[in-house]
Write an enzyme that holds these catalytic residues in place. Structure first.
Site, PDB file in Angstrom:
ATOM      1  CG  ASP A   1      60.425  55.595  49.067  1.00 59.44           C
ATOM      2  OD1 ASP A   1      60.774  54.596  48.423  1.00 59.44           O
ATOM      3  OD2 ASP A   1      60.721  55.770  50.266  1.00 59.44           O
TER       4      ASP A   1
ATOM      5  CG  HIS B   1      63.669  54.058  51.983  1.00 57.96           C
ATOM      6  ND1 HIS B   1      63.101  54.508  50.806  1.00 57.96           N
ATOM      7  CD2 HIS B   1      64.899  53.586  51.645  1.00 57.96           C
ATOM      8  CE1 HIS B   1      63.952  54.314  49.810  1.00 57.96           C
ATOM      9  NE2 HIS B   1      65.050  53.749  50.291  1.00 57.96           N
TER      10      HIS B   1
END
Length: 328
Positions: free
Chosen positions: A150, A178
């Site tokens: 990310d 996530h």
């Protein structure tokens, strides 16, 4: 001497991750485990002219040996996401895989660091924690959900909008979880100030949150993000390995906030509330989580709203993982 085990080493993430770890000078022993094809992967990688010794372990009968005497276990095992598949769909398959692997680690290397890549991380990390708790060896400082992709995407996608930015040097704090809207990039707190319009901020945040969908669509049923995930996983592993040697390294990761209750207070007040797990910037040390690193400034109103949305989804994701273990 540092021993690393990659569990799921013959898969789409596992193979390039194994290659990258073989190139890491801090790795002295590399254990590659999978249920298929891993002897060939190990033989291939073993020819690379670095000092790490490579061994392969095939099938459930060799799992205990694969995780005996290791310092770090990295878990990319499981099935990849396909078009139309959510991370919740993945849970039904990957939950049992992660549970089995962590049980073996708890039995054979209870003090090893564990880095979980297998999705859905928001649920598989709680599964790992519950397994470790059930075996009496849980240490919140040594269990990590790998959310580095990310952060990698955030840096790269900012450069797509602002070509003058150095993507390799830029650090954007990413908190929450996530998957999808649990991923909250704090663009307003980037290491290099970035001027973005409200519309650009909204669009960029969405792209970071759902960047995995771009890859799934582009691969047209042939898999999900494997190469970029392997790079991100290797980066996080390298940070852990450097921290083991005493270097101070800061990385974002999905952890049990009990690892640093005092440091967690800032994030609880920002919206994490009573959640047991949350992705935060962490200073790593020889014992794992040394401390949760303060943000240093207040996120924007847009980001605070996004944290609230993430927290609601995370509560469900975490509960799903905990319930899975306690109900089995």
């Amino acid at each position: 001497m540092v021993s690393v085990a990659i569990l799921g080493a013959a898969g789409g993430i596992g193979q390039p991750l194994s290659l990258l770890l073989k190139l890491n000078a801090n790795v002295s022993k590399l254990h590659l485990y999978d249920i298929v094809n891993v002897p060939g992967v190990a033989a291939d990688i073993s020819h690379i002219s670095t000092n790490a010794e490579v061994k392969s372990f095939l099938g459930a009968g060799q799992l205990n040996d694969a995780v005996t005497g290791i310092d770090l276990a990295i878990i990319p095992a499981g099935v990849p996401r396909k078009p139309g598949m959510t991370r919740d769909d993945l849970f039904k398959i990957n939950a049992g895989i992660v549970k089995t692997l962590v049980e073996a680690i708890a039995l054979n290397s209870p003090k090893a660091f564990i880095a979980v890549i297998s999705n859905p991380v928001n649920s598989t990390v709680p599964i790992a924690a519950e397994v470790l708790k059930s075996k009496g060896v849980f240490d919140a400082r040594r269990l990590f959900g790998v959310t580095s992709l990310d952060v990698v995407r955030a840096s790269r996608f900012v450069r797509d909008l602002r070509p003058g930015v150095d993507a390799a040097a830029l650090r954007v704090p990413v908190v929450g979880g996530h998957s999808g809207n649990t991923i909250v990039p704090l663009l307003s707190l980037a290491s290099t100030p970035i001027s973005l319009s409200p519309e650009e901020t909204k669009d960029l945040t969405h792209r970071i949150q759902f960047g995995g969908d771009e890859v799934v669509k582009a691969k047209d049923g042939a898999g999900s993000a494997t190469l970029s995930m392997a790079y991100a996983g290797a980066r996080f592993a390298d940070s852990l390995l450097r921290a083991m040697k005493g270097e101070s390294v800061v990385e974002p990761t999905f952890i049990a906030l009990a690892a640093d209750p005092e440091g967690a207070k800032e994030f609880r007040e920002l919206g994490a509330g009573s959640l047991e797990f949350f992705a935060v910037p962490v200073e790593l040390g020889p014992g794992g989580v040394k401390r949760i690193v303060p943000l240093g400034a207040q996120p924007s109103a847009f980001e605070l709203d996004a944290i609230k949305v993430a927290t609601e989804a995370l509560a469900t994701n975490i509960a799903t993982g905990v319930t899975y273990v306690k109900g089995v």
